[in-house]
Structure formats: C-alpha cells, structure tokens
Design a protein around this motif. Structure first.
Motif, PDB file in Angstrom:
ATOM      1  N   SER A  85       0.852  -1.194   0.000  1.00  0.00           N
ATOM      2  CA  SER A  85       0.000   0.000   0.000  1.00  0.00           C
ATOM      3  C   SER A  85       0.882   1.236   0.000  1.00  0.00           C
ATOM      4  CB  SER A  85      -0.919   0.016   1.224  1.00  0.00           C
ATOM      5  OG  SER A  85      -0.154   0.156   2.420  1.00  0.00           O
ATOM      6  N   GLU A  86       0.286   2.347  -0.390  1.00  0.00           N
ATOM      7  CA  GLU A  86       0.982   3.623  -0.285  1.00  0.00           C
ATOM      8  C   GLU A  86      -0.034   4.738  -0.088  1.00  0.00           C
ATOM      9  OE1 GLU A  86       1.820   5.296  -4.696  1.00  0.00           O
ATOM     10  OE2 GLU A  86       3.000   3.522  -4.166  1.00  0.00           O
ATOM     11  N   CYS A  87       0.409   5.797   0.551  1.00  0.00           N
ATOM     12  CA  CYS A  87      -0.448   6.945   0.799  1.00  0.00           C
ATOM     13  C   CYS A  87       0.442   8.171   0.959  1.00  0.00           C
ATOM     14  CB  CYS A  87      -1.307   6.732   2.054  1.00  0.00           C
ATOM     15  SG  CYS A  87      -0.348   6.605   3.589  1.00  0.00           S
ATOM     16  N   PHE A  88      -0.175   9.324   1.143  1.00  0.00           N
ATOM     17  CA  PHE A  88       0.572  10.544   1.383  1.00  0.00           C
ATOM     18  C   PHE A  88       0.253  11.054   2.785  1.00  0.00           C
ATOM     19  CE2 PHE A  88       0.577  10.278  -3.189  1.00  0.00           C
ATOM     20  CZ  PHE A  88       1.865  10.687  -3.520  1.00  0.00           C
ATOM     21  N   VAL A  89       1.268  11.600   3.414  1.00  0.00           N
ATOM     22  CA  VAL A  89       1.134  12.113   4.783  1.00  0.00           C
ATOM     23  C   VAL A  89       1.454  13.597   4.773  1.00  0.00           C
ATOM     24  CG1 VAL A  89       1.978  11.951   7.157  1.00  0.00           C
ATOM     25  CG2 VAL A  89       1.779   9.876   5.764  1.00  0.00           C
ATOM     26  N   LYS A  90       0.524  14.392   5.271  1.00  0.00           N
ATOM     27  CA  LYS A  90       0.727  15.835   5.343  1.00  0.00           C
ATOM     28  C   LYS A  90       0.999  16.233   6.792  1.00  0.00           C
ATOM     29  CE  LYS A  90      -1.364  18.516   2.509  1.00  0.00           C
ATOM     30  NZ  LYS A  90      -2.298  19.343   1.714  1.00  0.00           N
ATOM     31  N   PRO A  91       1.538  17.422   7.025  1.00  0.00           N
ATOM     32  CA  PRO A  91       1.701  17.896   8.403  1.00  0.00           C
ATOM     33  C   PRO A  91       0.375  17.873   9.140  1.00  0.00           C
ATOM     34  CG  PRO A  91       2.874  19.332   6.878  1.00  0.00           C
ATOM     35  CD  PRO A  91       2.059  18.383   6.042  1.00  0.00           C
ATOM     36  N   GLU A  92       0.411  17.526  10.429  1.00  0.00           N
ATOM     37  CA  GLU A  92      -0.820  17.420  11.214  1.00  0.00           C
ATOM     38  C   GLU A  92      -1.596  18.727  11.203  1.00  0.00           C
ATOM     39  OE1 GLU A  92      -1.874  15.138  15.283  1.00  0.00           O
ATOM     40  OE2 GLU A  92      -0.463  16.811  15.513  1.00  0.00           O
ATOM     41  N   HIS A  93      -0.905  19.823  11.209  1.00  0.00           N
ATOM     42  CA  HIS A  93      -1.551  21.119  11.015  1.00  0.00           C
ATOM     43  C   HIS A  93      -0.579  22.048  10.301  1.00  0.00           C
ATOM     44  CE1 HIS A  93       0.469  21.478  14.980  1.00  0.00           C
ATOM     45  NE2 HIS A  93       0.765  22.692  14.543  1.00  0.00           N
ATOM     46  N   ALA A  94      -1.149  23.015   9.602  1.00  0.00           N
ATOM     47  CA  ALA A  94      -0.334  23.900   8.777  1.00  0.00           C
ATOM     48  C   ALA A  94       0.156  25.098   9.589  1.00  0.00           C
ATOM     49  CB  ALA A  94      -1.131  24.374   7.574  1.00  0.00           C
ATOM     50  N   LEU A  95       1.381  25.487   9.360  1.00  0.00           N
ATOM     51  CA  LEU A  95       1.944  26.691   9.956  1.00  0.00           C
ATOM     52  C   LEU A  95       1.849  27.836   8.950  1.00  0.00           C
ATOM     53  CD1 LEU A  95       5.233  25.205  11.487  1.00  0.00           C
ATOM     54  CD2 LEU A  95       3.067  25.622  12.663  1.00  0.00           C
ATOM     55  N   GLU A  96       1.741  29.051   9.443  1.00  0.00           N
ATOM     56  CA  GLU A  96       1.674  30.200   8.556  1.00  0.00           C
ATOM     57  C   GLU A  96       2.919  30.290   7.675  1.00  0.00           C
ATOM     58  OE1 GLU A  96      -0.522  32.606   7.612  1.00  0.00           O
ATOM     59  OE2 GLU A  96      -1.933  31.258   8.616  1.00  0.00           O
ATOM     60  N   PHE A 127      -0.003  -6.349  14.731  1.00  0.00           N
ATOM     61  CA  PHE A 127       1.270  -5.686  15.040  1.00  0.00           C
ATOM     62  C   PHE A 127       1.665  -4.705  13.940  1.00  0.00           C
ATOM     63  CE2 PHE A 127       5.789  -5.748  13.826  1.00  0.00           C
ATOM     64  CZ  PHE A 127       6.316  -5.004  14.864  1.00  0.00           C
ATOM     65  N   ILE A 128       1.680  -5.159  12.687  1.00  0.00           N
ATOM     66  CA  ILE A 128       2.172  -4.313  11.611  1.00  0.00           C
ATOM     67  C   ILE A 128       1.236  -3.136  11.374  1.00  0.00           C
ATOM     68  CG2 ILE A 128       1.077  -5.687   9.789  1.00  0.00           C
ATOM     69  CD1 ILE A 128       4.510  -3.855   9.643  1.00  0.00           C
ATOM     70  N   ASP A 129      -0.087  -3.362  11.487  1.00  0.00           N
ATOM     71  CA  ASP A 129      -1.033  -2.254  11.288  1.00  0.00           C
ATOM     72  C   ASP A 129      -0.860  -1.188  12.369  1.00  0.00           C
ATOM     73  OD1 ASP A 129      -2.111  -3.418   9.039  1.00  0.00           O
ATOM     74  OD2 ASP A 129      -3.720  -4.428  10.128  1.00  0.00           O
ATOM     75  N   THR A 130      -0.670  -1.641  13.610  1.00  0.00           N
ATOM     76  CA  THR A 130      -0.450  -0.692  14.704  1.00  0.00           C
ATOM     77  C   THR A 130       0.834   0.092  14.489  1.00  0.00           C
ATOM     78  OG1 THR A 130      -1.626  -2.119  16.268  1.00  0.00           O
ATOM     79  CG2 THR A 130      -0.139  -0.467  17.201  1.00  0.00           C
ATOM     80  N   LEU A 131       1.888  -0.609  14.082  1.00  0.00           N
ATOM     81  CA  LEU A 131       3.164   0.060  13.832  1.00  0.00           C
ATOM     82  C   LEU A 131       3.028   1.090  12.719  1.00  0.00           C
ATOM     83  CD1 LEU A 131       6.247   0.352  14.190  1.00  0.00           C
ATOM     84  CD2 LEU A 131       6.509  -1.517  12.528  1.00  0.00           C
ATOM     85  N   LEU A 132       2.412   0.708  11.606  1.00  0.00           N
ATOM     86  CA  LEU A 132       2.264   1.627  10.481  1.00  0.00           C
ATOM     87  C   LEU A 132       1.463   2.857  10.861  1.00  0.00           C
ATOM     88  CD1 LEU A 132       1.567  -0.949   7.615  1.00  0.00           C
ATOM     89  CD2 LEU A 132       3.691   0.306   8.028  1.00  0.00           C
ATOM     90  N   ASN A 133       0.398   2.669  11.629  1.00  0.00           N
ATOM     91  CA  ASN A 133      -0.429   3.806  12.050  1.00  0.00           C
ATOM     92  C   ASN A 133       0.345   4.754  12.950  1.00  0.00           C
ATOM     93  OD1 ASN A 133      -2.708   3.037  10.609  1.00  0.00           O
ATOM     94  ND2 ASN A 133      -3.514   1.787  12.278  1.00  0.00           N
ATOM     95  N   ARG A 134       1.149   4.185  13.863  1.00  0.00           N
ATOM     96  CA  ARG A 134       1.957   5.031  14.750  1.00  0.00           C
ATOM     97  C   ARG A 134       3.036   5.772  13.974  1.00  0.00           C
ATOM     98  NH1 ARG A 134       4.441   2.297  19.839  1.00  0.00           N
ATOM     99  NH2 ARG A 134       5.012   4.500  20.152  1.00  0.00           N
ATOM    100  N   LYS A 158       2.863   6.679  10.796  1.00  0.00           N
ATOM    101  CA  LYS A 158       2.231   7.737  10.006  1.00  0.00           C
ATOM    102  C   LYS A 158       1.816   8.919  10.875  1.00  0.00           C
ATOM    103  CE  LYS A 158      -0.392   4.653   7.742  1.00  0.00           C
ATOM    104  NZ  LYS A 158      -1.378   4.071   6.794  1.00  0.00           N
ATOM    105  N   LEU A 159       1.264   8.630  12.052  1.00  0.00           N
ATOM    106  CA  LEU A 159       0.847   9.711  12.943  1.00  0.00           C
ATOM    107  C   LEU A 159       2.042  10.535  13.408  1.00  0.00           C
ATOM    108  CD1 LEU A 159      -1.275  11.184  14.620  1.00  0.00           C
ATOM    109  CD2 LEU A 159      -0.988   9.431  16.409  1.00  0.00           C
ATOM    110  N   SER A 160       3.098   9.859  13.831  1.00  0.00           N
ATOM    111  CA  SER A 160       4.291  10.584  14.289  1.00  0.00           C
ATOM    112  C   SER A 160       4.962  11.320  13.132  1.00  0.00           C
ATOM    113  CB  SER A 160       5.280   9.633  14.969  1.00  0.00           C
ATOM    114  OG  SER A 160       5.624   8.548  14.131  1.00  0.00           O
ATOM    115  N   LEU A 161       4.890  10.756  11.914  1.00  0.00           N
ATOM    116  CA  LEU A 161       5.447  11.432  10.748  1.00  0.00           C
ATOM    117  C   LEU A 161       4.687  12.724  10.466  1.00  0.00           C
ATOM    118  CD1 LEU A 161       7.312  11.542   8.278  1.00  0.00           C
ATOM    119  CD2 LEU A 161       5.670  10.084   7.068  1.00  0.00           C
TER     120      LEU A 161
END
Length: 495
Positions: free
Chosen positions: A11-22, A61-68, A70-73
């Motif tokens: 699978s592949e996806c795109f990860v954006k910043p959790e929130h945008a800075l000015e 295990f792998i799904d939890t790892l991938l989600n963590r 992506k969130l931290s990224l």
C-alpha cells in the motif's frame, strides 16, 4: 550479489503535516548550497530492526506500527514542513533565467509505502556483499533532486521482512544534507517515542535561510531548460561491502599516523580516510603519475564566522580534498597521507566558504556526476550522526544500509559502528576487480574486521562476529557426521 526475491508493494499513501503553519504557506527559497545539488540523487539511508519476539503472535502488530509511524510522521512534518512540499520553477524571459523554490502549501505531502519481502535479517546481513535487493528498500530509485518537481521530497518505505522491519528514507538532497537528514530522523523518533503526547523537540530545526551578503533570497539561475541543469547517469557495475573498524583499530591507525608525521594533530577519521585513500588507490592500480584525491564531505556550520547552528535545516557542506600523485601517495607513509587531509580540513575556513560562495554567484553551477573522477575516493556521510539512537518501538536497530543513490567507483560512506565507542562501519563501493584487490590488500585488511552480524538459533537472534559464524560453518563442513540439523535448519542457524 543478486537476489531473485522481489519486494512487494502492499500500500501507499501521502502524509501531510498534522496542522499547517503560517510560514509553510510562503515559498521556501533555496540557497546556492541547495541549488548546486539539483542534479544529484536523493539521500537514501535506512535502519534495520528486528521484530519484537511476540510480533507474529500479536494480532495487528504491523497495522499498529504503520499507524503510529504515520501519525508521528505527520507531527514531525509540522516542524520539518519543507519536506512535505514540491519544487516549483518559474522562468523569466528577460534575462533568460529560472527561479527554483519549494512550494510547501500546494502539495499532497510526503509519501508513505508499506512493502514486504520474504527474506530474513540474516539473509540480508550475512552475505559478504550487500545484496542488490536492499536497493529496493527505498523509493525514488535513480531519481534526481530536480525530479522533486513531480515526486515527493520525502518518501518513507517500511519493508516488512520475515523477522524484521526496514525503515528506508529517501530525502531530496536540495532540501537537506546529512546533518539535516539525521536531524529529521532523530526528531521523528523522538515524536514517535512520545506516543502521542505533545512535546517540544529537543532540537527544533531552524528554517531561516542563510545567504551570503548581497545574495538571495530570490536567486535566478541563468538556465532556461532542465537539460542545462541536470544529467542522468548510471553507476558502473559495483560491489558494495561493509567493513568494520573497531575503536581499538582506529586508535592504532591514529597513533601510527601521528607518530609517522611527528605530530599529534591528525584525527582518527583523517587517519582512517588516509588508509582508504592509499589502499583504494593501490587497488585501482593507477599509473604513478596519475593525480588522485581523497574528498571529505565537510560540515560548514561550525567553520563559519559567526557559526551557523547545527540545527540549521538545509545544505551546508563542501567537499575538501587531499591531492597527490598515485606514486607519491603510495611511496609516502600513512601519516603523510593523513596530514594532507588534515591540512585540507584546517584550510576550510570561513574565508574559504565565502570564497566558494563568491565564485558560485559569479558563475552558478550544478554538481554533475562527471565532477567525480574514477581516480578519487569520496568519503561521505559521518560516524558522528546519531543513527543507532533512533527507535520506533522495536528497540535499537541492528544495521544501517543505504540505497542506490550517489554510488560511484570509490564512494565510501561512514556510519557509527553498532557497538559504539568510536567504532566505524565503512560502506565501500568499487568495481568487482578493484574490490577483490582491496580484499587482498594487507594494509587494509590488517586494520579492518568483519562487522557484527545477526544469525538465528532456535528462533532467536544473536549478535556475533562473522568470523565466528564462518568458523562454525567450516567445522561442520569438515565434520559432516557431527551435524544433525537439516540443510534448511543449518541455514537458519548460521545465516
């Protein structure tokens, strides 16, 4: 070494910043250091981890790892927002020129890939040469930094092995040098370990761009077509091997170099680089009057006046070089060669850095592959980078490996040794005949030891020296009747 196994992209996806800075809504302008890298490859380095003991039994295990991950990224990208952007070029007609910068606002973000490969850690680490399949642990194969116009500036590939996880990172070299590359990885790891809690980074990146007086932030390059900027290239057939140098071995090299030149100023890394310069030059069998050099990737930040912070995000490096004829290099001592490198480093001052900047402004240029000749040794990366301090819920990594990017005849990348303490691993790239000559070089092999490796015994991974594993193999081959394991079990045990 070729390998019939192929990495499967799941699978592949795109990860954006959790929130945008000015500030992320404004153009991120590139400095001369950044722009000069447009025709180089992305930086590709990664960390190999063992799966936790109960990972196979742990549902999800792998799904939890991938989600963590992506969130931290996404949270890390808030701090390192340029990595979520794309390059943009605006052309000018009068005079004919172009402006290249990063648009951090209109972009899908960084790429995140989940892949898998049916191999074990020992099958990756045990072969003498780094298996070619390792190159497929990274996205952006053969991409140039200029391709960041259409490709993500950052791509993370998580490759799941039978008993391990490889975290491979491809990052645009126009946006980062090695210092900034590992600054990002260190910060991503820091955020991952915080497990969702809001944290203030120990070392937040500094995005204020540094330009010499009278230059920037808008730099119009005197080019109107990409063919004037980039040239694609294929590396020759290379063998790639990792050699280990213990802290004791490096200390002996340093002591020898300083004693031979009757000084105490030569550093450990200058001594080690001098050894590589001499031995690779000998392996190349150059004519005695051939000019050869050893180039060291050097961080400018601490050499400037006033100093630039180590947290400055972007490129701030040059390559300094010791130069000699092949005959001179091999006739003289290790200490003499190391002193040439020492002098090159000492002479790389604020004045020299500004001199490069002045010359570049007078005649802007883009580094091309032809700038690196086959008579040179190029020492890249750095054992000072914090590579093994990164954890993503799986403990300390067991190895560092890199991708195809920027590999040429004579390219050497230096990483900290697994055990620390000043030990160093060197990833050496040479054509097959020259690598064989290096492996037969007594001066080189007397200093090098085989790197730590992982092998499997009764479904547990153990760290050992390769020679210990090889000794066991030789013993079993000479006493086959004492071996009660099957061929497959033997492979699992010894890798």
């Amino acid at each position: 070494m070729s390998n019939p196994q192929k990495v499967r992209h799941i699978s592949e996806c795109f990860v954006k910043p959790e929130h945008a800075l000015e500030e992320a809504k404004r153009p991120f302008y590139l400095t001369p250091w950044d722009l000069a890298m447009l025709s180089a490859h992305y930086i590709q380095q990664g960390l190999l981890f063992t799966k936790p003991p109960a990972a196979d039994e742990q549902e999800g295990f792998i799904d939890t790892l991938l989600n963590r991950l992506k969130l931290s990224l996404s949270r890390a990208l808030v701090h390192f927002y340029p990595l979520s952007g794309r390059l943009v070029t605006k052309t000018n007609e009068n005079p004919p020129s172009c402006l290249i910068y990063v648009d951090c606002d209109n972009s899908p973000g960084a790429k995140f890939i989940h892949a898998a490969l049916d191999l074990t850690i020992s099958e990756i680490l045990s072969p003498i040469d780094v298996p070619l399949v390792v190159q497929s642990f990274f996205d952006h194969d053969r991409a140039l930094n200029y391709d960041g116009h259409t490709m993500p500036l950052l791509s993370i590939q998580i490759t799941e092995l039978i008993d391990g996880i490889f975290v491979g990172c491809s990052m645009n070299h126009c946006i980062v040098d090695g210092t900034s590359y590992w600054h990002f990885i260190n910060s991503w790891s820091e955020i991952f370990q915080a497990e969702g809690n809001d944290i203030s980074l120990a070392r937040p990146p500094i995005h204020k761009r540094w330009f010499p007086d009278g230059c920037g932030p808008i730099i119009n390059l005197p080019f109107t077509h990409q063919d004037e900027i980039i040239s694609r290239f294929e590396a020759p057939t290379l063998r790639e091997r990792v050699f280990h140098f213990s802290s004791e071995s490096i200390a002996k090299l340093k002591a020898k170099a300083n004693a031979e030149y009757k000084t105490n100023k030569i550093s450990s890394f200058q001594s080690l680089s001098a050894l590589l310069w001499r031995c690779i030059t000998r392996a190349h069998r150059l004519p005695l009057d051939q000019i050869t050099s050893c180039k060291l990737a050097t961080n400018n930040r601490s050499r400037m006046d006033p100093q630039l912070s180590q947290d400055y995000f972007g490129n701030s490096t040059h390559a300094v070089a010791g130069v000699a004829t092949a005959g001179e290099l091999l006739e003289q001592s290790l200490g003499w060669a190391a002193w040439q490198l020492h002098q090159a480093v000492v002479n790389h001052t604020d004045k020299a850095i500004h001199g490069w900047m002045d010359a570049w402004q007078q005649s802007p240029f883009i580094y091309q592959a032809r700038f690196f000749d086959r008579y040179s040794v190029m020492m890249g990366s750095s054992p000072r980078f914090n590579m093994y301090g990164n954890e993503f819920g799986m403990g300390k990594a067991v190895a560092i490996r890199s991708g195809y990017a920027n590999k040429i005849d004579g390219k050497v990348s230096s990483f900290p040794g697994y055990e620390g303490g000043g030990s160093i691993d060197l990833e050496v790239c040479l054509p097959p005949d020259f690598m064989s000559a290096l492996e037969s070089d007594e001066e080189f092999m007397d200093a090098a030891t085989l790197p730590h490796q992982w092998h499997r015994i009764e479904d547990k991974l153990y760290l050992s020296r390769v020679e210990e594993v090889n000794a066991t193999q030789q013993s079993e081959q000479s006493n086959p009747k004492q071996t009660v394991t099957t061929a497959d079990e033997h492979k699992d045990q010894l890798g």
